[in-house]
Design an enzyme around this catalytic site. Structure first.
Site, PDB file in Angstrom:
ATOM      1  N   ARG A 235     -16.161  43.797 -38.949  1.00  0.00           N
ATOM      2  CA  ARG A 235     -15.875  44.508 -37.695  1.00  0.00           C
ATOM      3  C   ARG A 235     -15.461  45.929 -38.062  1.00  0.00           C
ATOM      4  NH1 ARG A 235     -11.923  42.769 -32.792  1.00  0.00           N
ATOM      5  NH2 ARG A 235     -13.784  41.573 -32.317  1.00  0.00           N
TER       6      ARG A 235
ATOM      7  N   LYS B 129     -10.305  56.480 -51.477  1.00  0.00           N
ATOM      8  CA  LYS B 129     -10.533  57.353 -52.644  1.00  0.00           C
ATOM      9  C   LYS B 129     -11.850  58.102 -52.517  1.00  0.00           C
ATOM     10  CE  LYS B 129      -8.449  53.960 -55.815  1.00  0.00           C
ATOM     11  NZ  LYS B 129      -8.828  53.075 -56.922  1.00  0.00           N
TER      12      LYS B 129
ATOM     13  N   ARG C  50      -8.456  37.124 -32.273  1.00  0.00           N
ATOM     14  CA  ARG C  50      -9.333  35.976 -32.035  1.00  0.00           C
ATOM     15  C   ARG C  50     -10.532  35.922 -32.959  1.00  0.00           C
ATOM     16  NH1 ARG C  50      -6.531  36.767 -27.694  1.00  0.00           N
ATOM     17  NH2 ARG C  50      -6.881  38.929 -28.237  1.00  0.00           N
ATOM     18  N   THR C  51     -11.245  37.039 -33.045  1.00  0.00           N
ATOM     19  CA  THR C  51     -12.489  37.010 -33.815  1.00  0.00           C
ATOM     20  C   THR C  51     -12.172  36.755 -35.283  1.00  0.00           C
ATOM     21  OG1 THR C  51     -13.410  38.551 -32.230  1.00  0.00           O
ATOM     22  CG2 THR C  51     -14.625  38.279 -34.272  1.00  0.00           C
TER      23      THR C  51
ATOM     24  N   HIS D 131     -21.381  42.756 -29.969  1.00  0.00           N
ATOM     25  CA  HIS D 131     -20.480  41.718 -30.476  1.00  0.00           C
ATOM     26  C   HIS D 131     -21.208  40.387 -30.238  1.00  0.00           C
ATOM     27  CE1 HIS D 131     -16.948  39.641 -31.563  1.00  0.00           C
ATOM     28  NE2 HIS D 131     -16.070  40.105 -30.698  1.00  0.00           N
TER      29      HIS D 131
HETATM   30  C1  NCD Z   1     -13.141  41.996 -27.650  1.00  0.00           C
HETATM   31  C2  NCD Z   1     -13.584  42.997 -28.677  1.00  0.00           C
HETATM   32  O1  NCD Z   1     -12.924  43.198 -29.694  1.00  0.00           O
HETATM   33  O2  NCD Z   1     -14.629  43.564 -28.437  1.00  0.00           O
HETATM   34  N1  NCD Z   1     -12.278  41.017 -28.114  1.00  0.00           N
HETATM   35  C3  NCD Z   1     -12.779  39.951 -28.801  1.00  0.00           C
HETATM   36  O3  NCD Z   1     -13.427  40.082 -29.811  1.00  0.00           O
HETATM   37  N2  NCD Z   1     -12.546  38.739 -28.284  1.00  0.00           N
HETATM   38  C4  NCD Z   1     -12.759  42.605 -26.371  1.00  0.00           C
HETATM   39  C5  NCD Z   1     -11.730  43.681 -26.343  1.00  0.00           C
HETATM   40  O4  NCD Z   1     -11.170  44.094 -27.345  1.00  0.00           O
HETATM   41  O5  NCD Z   1     -11.455  44.122 -25.227  1.00  0.00           O
END
Ligand code: NCD
Length: 354
Positions: free
Chosen positions: A135, A114, A85-86, A169
């Site tokens: 991320r 490396k 999703r993100t 997040h």
């Molecule tokens: C979440 C995350 O990655 O923190 N998902 C997201 O970004 N929608 C929640 C999760 O992984 O449980």
């Protein structure tokens, strides 16, 4: 320890109020790293832009206009932790605004394998792009990246945190608040509501970032519902106490509190952070799930949310209940992220004045 490690350690020793100053430029939001950077004015601005984007993009001419806004900019999606999703909503948001995107989704295919340092990798990525969305499983990775580019590099581009380990997040929290405000629009919005969060509150970055954002609303009450070993960590509880946000802790069963909540925010167990493999599996979470019997106790105007992915915290039978908001919540992510990027690049007034 390198000089950069030392300097970053010094930076991190400062209070959060001091640190977030580093993520502003010309008095405006520049990097999006932690929820504490956001106030109600910024949130309202982002939501106005979100609503306007949704309206404008219904027509072809409107979409073409939006695509022209950042067609001279490039974005990089640097996601070394799994994401559906993100990643996709950010990528769609960038494309909506006309940005070209590049990506690294696995550090094994970058020079990190490396032996290149995180800092050097970041500076390299920043050479080819105008925005880094990232991320990572390290708690302070996005903060380090933003700090590095703002203080140490001659190429200073914004960094957006798409999930920093089990810490924060913030863009998920932005879309969650948007969903809450919209769902309660006919009931005065989020102010005055009771929000129940359930699941892995200790390691869930979504519930942590959302808790910090709640500060911007009036008369909210929080209910943290989880077995003791998954309860919210002290740093967030201290923040709530300092800001006079009432919260209660429920460790027995969601059933005891479900009827009190206006919004019920479910999360999955974050077992990828287990220190001993399989330790999460030993905790009984059977009384922290929602199915049709629990839905009977939820307020008629209540809503059910989930950042997804879900396992079995919410029975699929709940999906057809009009109070299930999670699929709409998911889609809201694309619009709010596009709005945030437009806001960071200061092209949002063109959207609002369209
Ligand atoms: C979440 C995350 O990655 O923190 N998902 C997201 O970004 N929608 C929640 C999760 O992984 O449980």
């Amino acid at each position: 320890m390198s000089i950069l490690d030392e300097k970053f350690e010094e930076f991190q020793a400062g209070s959060i109020e001091e640190r977030i100053k580093c993520f502003k430029q010309d008095g405006r939001l520049f990097d999006m790293i932690v929820s504490q950077q956001l106030d109600r004015k910024i949130l309202n601005d982002i939501y106005d832009i979100t609503n306007q984007l949704r309206t404008i993009s219904k027509s072809k001419s409107g979409s073409i206009f939006i695509q022209s806004l950042l067609c001279h900019k490039r974005a990089m999606l640097y996601f070394t932790q799994p994401s559906s999703r993100t990643f996709l909503s950010f990528e769609s948001a960038c494309h909506m605004l006309g940005m070209r995107t590049s990506e690294i989704r696995d550090s094994r295919v970058s020079s990190e394998i490396k032996g290149e340092s995180f800092d050097d990798s970041l500076r390299t990525y920043s050479s080819y792009t105008d925005l880094i969305i990232m991320r990572n499983d390290m708690e302070n990775s996005a903060e380090r990246a933003a700090w590095l580019l703002n203080t140490w590099s001659n190429r200073c581009i914004p960094v957006v945190n798409g999930g920093s380990g089990s810490d924060q997040h913030p863009t998920q929290a932005i879309l969650d608040i948007y969903t809450l405000q919209k769902s309660f629009a006919s009931q005065g919005g989020l102010d005055g509501k009771t929000v129940l969060m359930c699941g892995d509150l200790r390691r869930g970055r979504t519930v942590r970032s959302l808790s910090y954002l709640i500060k911007n609303f009036e008369d909210i009450r929080l209910i943290y519902t989880a077995p003791q070993s998954f309860q919210m960590k002290g740093d967030v509880c201290e923040f709530l106490e300092k800001n006079n946000i009432p919260f209660i802790v429920e460790t027995e069963s969601i059933d005891n509190v479900i009827s009190e909540a206006d919004a019920i925010y479910m999360t999955r167990i974050q077992d990828e952070y287990d220190l001993v493999k399989g330790e999460s599996g030993k905790v009984d979470i059977s009384r922290f799930t929602i199915g049709l019997p629990e839905m009977k106790k939820v307020k008629p105007n209540g809503i059910i949310m989930h950042p997804f992915p879900r396992r079995n915290e919410i029975d699929v039978a709940v999906d057809s209940d009009p109070r299930a908001m999670y699929w709409r919540q998911e889609r809201n992510g694309m619009w709010t992220r596009a709005a945030l990027i437009a806001y960071i690049f200061n092209v949002h007034n063109e959207i609002l004045n369209f």
